[in-house]
Write a protein that holds these residues in place. Sequence first.
Motif, short mmCIF file in Angstrom:
data_model
loop_
_atom_site.label_atom_id
_atom_site.label_comp_id
_atom_site.label_asym_id
_atom_site.label_seq_id
_atom_site.Cartn_x
_atom_site.Cartn_y
_atom_site.Cartn_z
N LYS A 150 57.22 4.76 5.57
CA LYS A 150 57.14 6.04 6.25
C LYS A 150 56.17 6.97 5.53
CE LYS A 150 61.88 5.99 8.07
NZ LYS A 150 63.20 6.68 8.07
N LEU A 151 55.54 7.85 6.30
CA LEU A 151 54.72 8.92 5.76
C LEU A 151 55.50 10.23 5.83
CD1 LEU A 151 51.30 8.10 7.49
CD2 LEU A 151 52.01 7.54 5.15
N PRO A 152 55.10 11.24 5.07
CA PRO A 152 55.80 12.54 5.17
C PRO A 152 55.68 13.07 6.60
CG PRO A 152 54.29 12.50 3.29
CD PRO A 152 54.00 11.28 4.10
N SER A 153 56.69 13.76 7.06
CA SER A 153 56.65 14.31 8.42
C SER A 153 55.98 15.68 8.46
CB SER A 153 58.07 14.41 8.99
OG SER A 153 58.90 15.20 8.13
N THR A 213 59.46 6.91 1.26
CA THR A 213 58.35 7.70 1.80
C THR A 213 57.14 7.67 0.88
OG1 THR A 213 59.93 9.22 2.83
CG2 THR A 213 57.65 9.96 2.68
N ALA A 214 55.98 7.29 1.43
CA ALA A 214 54.73 7.33 0.66
C ALA A 214 54.22 8.76 0.68
CB ALA A 214 53.71 6.38 1.26
N VAL A 215 54.12 9.38 -0.50
CA VAL A 215 53.70 10.78 -0.57
C VAL A 215 52.29 10.92 -1.14
CG1 VAL A 215 56.08 11.56 -0.82
CG2 VAL A 215 54.70 11.14 -2.87
N GLY A 216 51.80 9.89 -1.85
CA GLY A 216 50.49 9.99 -2.48
C GLY A 216 49.75 8.66 -2.49
N VAL A 217 48.44 8.73 -2.76
CA VAL A 217 47.57 7.55 -2.88
C VAL A 217 46.92 7.57 -4.26
CG1 VAL A 217 45.60 6.30 -1.92
CG2 VAL A 217 47.04 7.70 -0.41
N VAL A 218 47.04 6.49 -5.03
CA VAL A 218 46.45 6.43 -6.37
C VAL A 218 44.96 6.75 -6.29
CG1 VAL A 218 45.86 4.92 -8.30
CG2 VAL A 218 48.12 4.74 -7.24
N SER A 219 44.52 7.76 -7.06
CA SER A 219 43.12 8.17 -7.00
C SER A 219 42.39 7.95 -8.33
CB SER A 219 43.00 9.64 -6.59
OG SER A 219 41.65 10.00 -6.39
N PHE A 220 42.79 8.64 -9.42
CA PHE A 220 42.09 8.44 -10.68
C PHE A 220 42.95 8.82 -11.88
CE2 PHE A 220 40.89 12.71 -9.22
CZ PHE A 220 41.13 13.50 -10.33
N ASN A 221 42.51 8.30 -13.05
CA ASN A 221 43.11 8.67 -14.32
C ASN A 221 42.00 9.07 -15.28
OD1 ASN A 221 41.92 6.26 -15.08
ND2 ASN A 221 43.80 5.29 -15.77
N SER A 222 42.28 9.09 -16.56
CA SER A 222 41.31 9.58 -17.53
C SER A 222 40.46 8.46 -18.12
CB SER A 222 42.02 10.32 -18.67
OG SER A 222 41.08 10.83 -19.59
N ASN A 223 39.36 8.15 -17.42
CA ASN A 223 38.29 7.33 -17.98
C ASN A 223 38.74 6.03 -18.63
OD1 ASN A 223 35.56 6.97 -18.31
ND2 ASN A 223 35.53 7.91 -20.34
N TYR A 224 39.44 5.20 -17.86
CA TYR A 224 39.89 3.87 -18.32
C TYR A 224 41.04 3.91 -19.34
CZ TYR A 224 35.59 1.81 -16.40
OH TYR A 224 34.58 1.40 -15.58
N ASN A 225 41.47 5.10 -19.75
CA ASN A 225 42.45 5.18 -20.83
C ASN A 225 43.86 5.06 -20.27
OD1 ASN A 225 44.00 5.69 -23.06
ND2 ASN A 225 43.21 7.73 -23.44
N CYS A 226 44.54 3.98 -20.63
CA CYS A 226 45.90 3.74 -20.13
C CYS A 226 46.96 4.17 -21.14
CB CYS A 226 46.08 2.26 -19.79
SG CYS A 226 44.72 1.60 -18.83
N ASN A 227 46.53 4.74 -22.25
CA ASN A 227 47.49 5.19 -23.27
C ASN A 227 47.96 6.61 -23.02
OD1 ASN A 227 47.14 2.74 -24.65
ND2 ASN A 227 45.31 3.53 -25.64
N TYR A 228 47.31 7.27 -22.05
CA TYR A 228 47.75 8.57 -21.58
C TYR A 228 47.99 9.59 -22.69
CZ TYR A 228 48.29 5.55 -17.65
OH TYR A 228 48.05 4.63 -16.69
N PRO A 229 46.97 9.95 -23.46
CA PRO A 229 47.18 10.88 -24.55
C PRO A 229 47.23 12.35 -24.14
CG PRO A 229 44.90 10.24 -24.46
CD PRO A 229 45.60 9.47 -23.39
#
Length: 529
Positions: free
Chosen positions: A131-134, A215-231
Motif C-alpha cells: 500500500k501507498l500512503p492515502s 505502507t511504503a512511505v519512502g524510496v531509498v535515495s542517498f547516503n553519505s558518499n559510500y560510507n556505511c559506518n554512518y558517523p
Amino acid sequence: MHSVHKILIFHVLTCFGGNALGSEIIKGTKTTDKSMLYMASIQNHSGHVCGGFLVSEDFVVTAAHCDNLNPTSVVLGTHNLKNVDNKTMRYSVRKCKHPSFVKTSSGNDIMLLKLSRKARPSKKVPLKPIKLPSHKQHLKEKKLCLVAGWGYTRTNGTVVDELQVVDVPIIDLKKCQRMWHNALPANVICAGGYDTNKGFCQGDSGGPLVCNGKTAVGVVSFNSNYNCNYPDVPNVYTDLSKFLPWMKKILKKENSQQRQQVQSAADIMHALHGFLLFHLLTCLGLHALGSEIINGKKVPENLMLYMASVQNNEGQHVCGGFLINEDFVLTAAHCDDGKPTSVVLGIHNLKKVDNDTMRYSVKTCKHPSYESVSKGDDIMLLKLSKKARLNKRVQLIKLPKNEIKIKDKAKCRVAGWGYTKTGGRAVDVLQVADVSIINPEVCKKEWLKVPSKVQVQLPANVICAGGYGTKKGFCRGDSGGPLVCGGEAVGVVSFNMNGNCDYPNVPNVYTNISKYLPWIKKILKQRNC
C-alpha cells in the motif's frame, strides 16, 4: 567559512544519485519467504542494480537515479536472486521517470516502471503489492520502520543474493537538515544511518521505507558518499506522500495506454515478424553486455596485463576492454549503453582496486557508423584522462598490422570478469577460456538456422569463435573484451544468442578489429575523437 562548507556539501550531494545506486542493507537479517512479497529487484543486462516495490499489478516504484544504469527488467516473486525463473518472475519494463528529476541533489528522485504484463500471484510466485500512503503524512520521530534490499552488508562489501531487512528510526526533518547543513532537497524523509549502525549503503536505491508493516512511505535515495559506518548524517528517502497525485495520474493513464499498445503489438507481431526478428538481434548485443567467461580459469597475475575493467560512475564493472596504447582502451560500442565513466587497469582482482593509481576517467569515441549490434561496427575507443604508466602490472596488447584471415579451428583466448554460468553472477577475479575459430560460412549458416520465419543475417566484419559445439565462450559480463590469437587482439566481444551460455546451437560473435584499423589509427594519431 560556513557558506563555503554549505556549497561543498551541496556538491557532494550532487554525486549521491550515483553513490547510493542500489544502496545496501547494514546490520540487517534475512527476510522470511512469506514477508515483503512486494519487493522487486531492478536489473539491467548484467544483473541487479536497484531495489523497487510492487504497488499494483502493472507498476513498480523505484528511484529516478536508478535510470543511470539502464534498467531493462524487474524480478518479482523471489527473495533469493539465485533462484530466478525468467519465464515467470522476470518482467521487461517501460520507464516513467518524474518529469522534474534532474539529479539526486535537486530531489524528485522517484520513478515508476510499467511492467510488460500484469504481475499476478501463484503458488510458485508469491506476490502482493504494498500500500501507498492515502494522503500526506507526518511520521513521528524515533518511529521504527523497515528498509530492505539485496545490496552490500558492509562498507566496501559485495551484493548479496538473499533479501535483507533492517529496522531504522525516523529522524526529525529539521534535525536532519542541520546534520546535512541545510543542503537537503525538498520532499524527503530521514531515517537510520545517524547515531545508529543500521541503514542502507551501496546496493538497493529505489527500495521502500516501510512503516506500520504495510505502507511504503519512502524510496531509498542517498547516503553519505559510500560510507556505511554512518558517523555523522542520516540516510535520505524520497517522501512518497508528496508525489501521490503524480503517481495516481501515471498509474491510471499508463495502464490504459498500455492495454491498447499490447493489443496493437499482438496484431503487428503477426504482420511484421521479420521486423521484430531484426530487433531481436539488436537486443543480442545488450544481452551480452559485459559477456562472461564460461568454463574458464583464473588468469595468472603476470599475464594479460592489458586487460581493462570498464566501469560506470558507481565503480561497477559493466564491460571488458584492453589497453592498446598509453592513451586508449578498446572496447565494444554497445558498452556505451552502460554509461562508462572510467576504466581500471593493472589489477586482475576487482576487490583490490586502488582508485588513485589504477582508475582512469575516460572520454568515449564510438565508431561513427555504429547504430546497433545487429548492424555491426560494434567497436569503441576510450580516451584515458592521463597516460597509462606502463610497468610490471600494466602492458599493451598488439593489434593486427593489416587485415587478417584466421584459420578455422585456430585456438584463441577470451577473458573477462563476467558470469561463469547461465543465471550466475559476475566474478571479482579475471577469468580466461580457450575458444576455437569457426569458419565464417559455417557461422552464417548456423545463425540462419535460428528458429524463425525470417532468416537472421549476421552483420559484416565479424569473427565467430566458441559457443558452438563446445562449452567454452562468453556470456553476460564482459562485452568489449579481446579475442586474442597469437598474442594479438583480433576481435572484440560483441554478442551471443540471447544471453544463453549453454551454447546449444550458434557461435559467439566478435567484431573483427583488422577491418577497423584505418579508423583506429586515425583516432590514435590525433589522440582525440
